[in-house]
Write a protein that holds these residues in place. Structure first.
Motif, PDB file in Angstrom:
ATOM      1  N   LEU A 212      40.319  40.226  42.334  1.00 42.05           N
ATOM      2  CA  LEU A 212      40.926  41.503  42.710  1.00 42.05           C
ATOM      3  C   LEU A 212      40.094  42.265  43.733  1.00 42.05           C
ATOM      4  O   LEU A 212      40.625  42.995  44.552  1.00 42.05           O
ATOM      5  CB  LEU A 212      41.143  42.380  41.471  1.00 42.05           C
ATOM      6  CG  LEU A 212      42.176  41.879  40.469  1.00 42.05           C
ATOM      7  CD1 LEU A 212      42.262  42.792  39.268  1.00 42.05           C
ATOM      8  CD2 LEU A 212      43.549  41.771  41.101  1.00 42.05           C
TER       9      LEU A 212
ATOM     10  N   VAL B 130      45.773  37.788  45.236  1.00 37.70           N
ATOM     11  CA  VAL B 130      46.216  39.073  44.695  1.00 37.70           C
ATOM     12  C   VAL B 130      45.088  40.077  44.868  1.00 37.70           C
ATOM     13  O   VAL B 130      43.986  39.723  45.254  1.00 37.70           O
ATOM     14  CB  VAL B 130      46.627  38.969  43.210  1.00 37.70           C
ATOM     15  CG1 VAL B 130      47.757  38.012  43.022  1.00 37.70           C
ATOM     16  CG2 VAL B 130      45.452  38.588  42.354  1.00 37.70           C
ATOM     17  N   GLY B 131      45.394  41.320  44.604  1.00 36.08           N
ATOM     18  CA  GLY B 131      44.357  42.352  44.639  1.00 36.08           C
ATOM     19  C   GLY B 131      44.476  43.309  45.798  1.00 36.08           C
ATOM     20  O   GLY B 131      43.617  44.165  45.970  1.00 36.08           O
TER      21      GLY B 131
ATOM     22  N   HIS C 147      44.674  46.807  44.305  1.00 37.01           N
ATOM     23  CA  HIS C 147      43.851  47.070  43.125  1.00 37.01           C
ATOM     24  C   HIS C 147      43.326  48.501  43.175  1.00 37.01           C
ATOM     25  O   HIS C 147      42.771  48.919  44.171  1.00 37.01           O
ATOM     26  CB  HIS C 147      42.693  46.089  43.076  1.00 37.01           C
ATOM     27  CG  HIS C 147      41.731  46.373  41.986  1.00 37.01           C
ATOM     28  ND1 HIS C 147      42.127  46.387  40.671  1.00 37.01           N
ATOM     29  CD2 HIS C 147      40.435  46.715  41.992  1.00 37.01           C
ATOM     30  CE1 HIS C 147      41.086  46.706  39.929  1.00 37.01           C
ATOM     31  NE2 HIS C 147      40.053  46.907  40.702  1.00 37.01           N
TER      32      HIS C 147
ATOM     33  N   ASP D 229      47.751  43.882  39.870  1.00 38.53           N
ATOM     34  CA  ASP D 229      46.441  44.268  40.369  1.00 38.53           C
ATOM     35  C   ASP D 229      45.727  45.309  39.521  1.00 38.53           C
ATOM     36  O   ASP D 229      44.529  45.468  39.626  1.00 38.53           O
ATOM     37  CB  ASP D 229      46.567  44.777  41.803  1.00 38.53           C
ATOM     38  CG  ASP D 229      47.011  43.676  42.737  1.00 38.53           C
ATOM     39  OD1 ASP D 229      47.042  42.520  42.292  1.00 38.53           O
ATOM     40  OD2 ASP D 229      47.337  43.959  43.885  1.00 38.53           O
TER      41      ASP D 229
END
Lengths: 407, 168
Positions: free
Chosen positions: B136, A51-52, A55, A406
């Motif tokens: 992240l 994930v991210g 962000h 995010d």
């Protein structure tokens, strides 16, 4: 027979499984995130999530912004139900400031929040349908999401990222058109939802694709920090609206639907029932709003000049309003020091705001408890041992939203 | 029987003999802190105790206080007892030179990514975490961006050439 095996270099080990990258996908699907699946045939051996990708450092940005400028950041968390995020943020600020709101504002907020919940669940359930091969339902219900967006538009002027409301109430009163559209929605939507249910709930293909797929026990769900419909589908009746009522939710009568197995079918059913309950709440709230008479029926914000932007008309004609307007816009209001955690029941679960103020003009620290981020880590446990096609349904039935994940 | 903040406080003082300190109740939520070596013991006690039953980890994050030498980083746990519906906040402070505290992943599966996020942004090293990597931010990043020594751009700076940004 010809030996079809490729000759491997000496000393190397032949890999028995296939690696498949599920994603990163186009933002218009579920949002940008990647799953690295290890497949044995079509069975999933392991899954690793990345994930991210989107962000945006909201928590850092928020450390340099006055309170009212943080609202647009919260829009972009779960963008399928941004009004709930906005309200959650306002409620957090109001808790820090120790404000209490007029009842009418609370009820109007409840109407907006429940509309947002319906639009969120509607997307999620219809997308589960799309992923199991039923596209009709999705297009059909979009009309009514459109109607919900039109109501937002009447109230705040925008549709997806709403930036709705202010600290202390709404930026303007609900117009008659807004109420007319709401009435239209209340009148027409039950039939639509019933028809949507007819398409899916007892549909054999749908049931076979979703039942027993991605199940989780109540114990594991709690341990993984599940909240919202996904937790309730596993059989835990935890709902922030009931456990820690905010915005006068204690005045309403509604049921928390729960499932038993926590699989995709139960998640679908729980969301479906929640839409009925939301409708029920909106009806009650609308009735209560209509009961206000005289000057009370005009109230749409609390009296907090330090945080609530005055009417533009007043800014041009009244000294007091001009001063407050200037101070608010220039970010010259000191926030009282304090430490507060407040949460609302978002579309996906408990959306929490942890706000620390040191007495400056911006938060010292702000953390969003994003339900998606917390429960997505259970994905591997949910899909291990199931088929590749199930992984896609689990993704959509968890209602993963990259914006929320995010932060 | 509902669980009151006073009861929780008494149980903690009894069990940890004054090592759990700093009791406060901002906005009704019981807040306390413990030395960082004890964080797991306290969490385990709160989890196991038949009366307290804090078995839901709502949130975990860090806060950076650059002006407190020796205890610059605070790791904050928000715990929830779903049966009695009580929330508490538990803090652990650590120095920034060697920000090491024990991981809660064995107790709460949800702590896995929360701790990774905290590591990612504040550099808190969770000892015993199964997979403590950035989550992240980009993997090749070599600093911890949420710390206060990385301020956001000064909004009044004038050394920027506006023409470069189409505002000339």
């Amino acid at each position: 027979m010809v030996d079809q095996h490729i000759k491997l270099p000496e000393g190397s080990i032949e890999k028995q499984t296939t690696t498949l990258n599920l994603g990163p996908t186009h933002p218009a699907t579920h949002g940008v995130f990647q799953n690295i699946l290890e497949l044995d045939g079509e069975r999933i051996v392991s899954a690793r999530q990345t994930v991210g990708y989107i962000h945006r450092a909201f928590e850092k940005i928020a450390e340099r912004r006055p309170l009212y400028q943080i609202t647009p950041l919260t829009d972009r968390l779960n963008y399928c139900s941004s009004p709930i995020n906005n309200m959650g943020w306002h409620i957090t600020c109001e808790k820090l400031l120790g404000l209490s709101l007029p009842k009418r504002v609370d009820y109007l907020r409840v109407i907006i929040m429940e509309l947002a919940r319906i639009s969120d669940h509607l997307i999620c359930n219809s997308i589960v349908g799309v992923d199991t091969g039923a596209y009709t339902g999705f297009l059909y219900v979009m009309q009514y999401r459109e109607l919900i967006y039109e109501i937002y538009e009447e109230v705040c002027g925008s549709r997806l990222t709403t930036n709705i409301g202010r600290i202390g109430g709404f930026e303007r009163n609900f117009t008659n058109t807004a109420f007319e559209k709401l009435e239209k929605f209340l009148k027409e939507y039950p039939d639509v939802l019933r028809e949507f249910e007819n398409l899916f709930t007892r549909n054999r293909i749908f049931m076979e694709r979703t039942m027993g797929v991605g199940p989780i026990s109540a114990d594991r769900a709690l341990n993984y920090g599940f909240t919202g419909p996904n937790l309730r589908a596993a059989g835990v009746d935890y709902d922030v609206r009931v456990h820690t009522p905010y915005s006068s939710y204690e005045d309403f009568d509604f049921i928390i639907p729960v499932g038993t197995t926590g699989d995709c079918y139960d998640r679908y059913l729980v969301r479906d029932q929640e839409m009925w309950q939301s409708l029920h709440i909106i009806e009650q709230a609308y009735k209560k709003v209509k009961e206000f008479k005289g000057t009370e029926a005009e109230v749409y914000h609390a009296d907090v000049p330090e945080y609530y932007l005055p009417d533009k008309k007043d800014v041009y004609t009244k000294m007091e309003a001009l001063i407050w307007h200037f101070k608010i816009i220039m970010g010259e209001i000191d926030i009282p020091p304090g430490e507060v955690y407040s949460s609302v029941e978002g579309g996906n679960g408990e959306l929490g705001f942890y706000l620390i103020s040191d007495g400056g003009r911006t938060p010292y620290r702000l953390h969003f408890r994003r339900p998606c981020f917390v429960y997505y880590q259970a994905f591997e446990e949910l899909v291990k041992g199931s088929m590749l096609s199930d992984a896609v349904i689990v993704l959509s039935s968890l209602n993963l939203i990259a914006g929320e994940m995010d932060g | 029987m509902t669980l009151s903040n006073e009861t929780i406080k008494q149980r903690l003082i009894e069990k940890f003999e004054g090592q759990v300190i700093g009791f406060d109740e901002p906005y009704g939520m019981l807040t306390f802190e413990a030395p960082k070596e004890l964080n797991l013991k306290v969490l385990q006690f709160l989890f196991d105790d038949n009366e307290l039953k804090f078995r839901f980890l709502t949130d975990l994050q860090a806060v950076h206080y650059p002006n407190q030498p020796g205890r610059e980083l605070a790791v904050v746990y928000h715990l929830h007892n779903l049966i009695d519906n009580v929330r508490i906040r538990f803090k652990v402070f650590t120095g920034i030179i060697q920000p090491e505290i024990f991981t809660a992943t064995n107790l709460f599966s949800s702590a896995n990514w929360m701790e990774r996020e905290t590591y990612d942004f504040y550099g808190v090293n969770f000892v015993g975490h199964p997979n403590l990597i950035r989550i992240l931010n980009a993997d090749e990043m070599d600093y911890f961006p949420m710390r206060k020594e990385y301020p956001l751009e000064e909004q009044t700076r004038i050394d920027k050439d506006d023409e470069m940004f189409g505002r000339g």
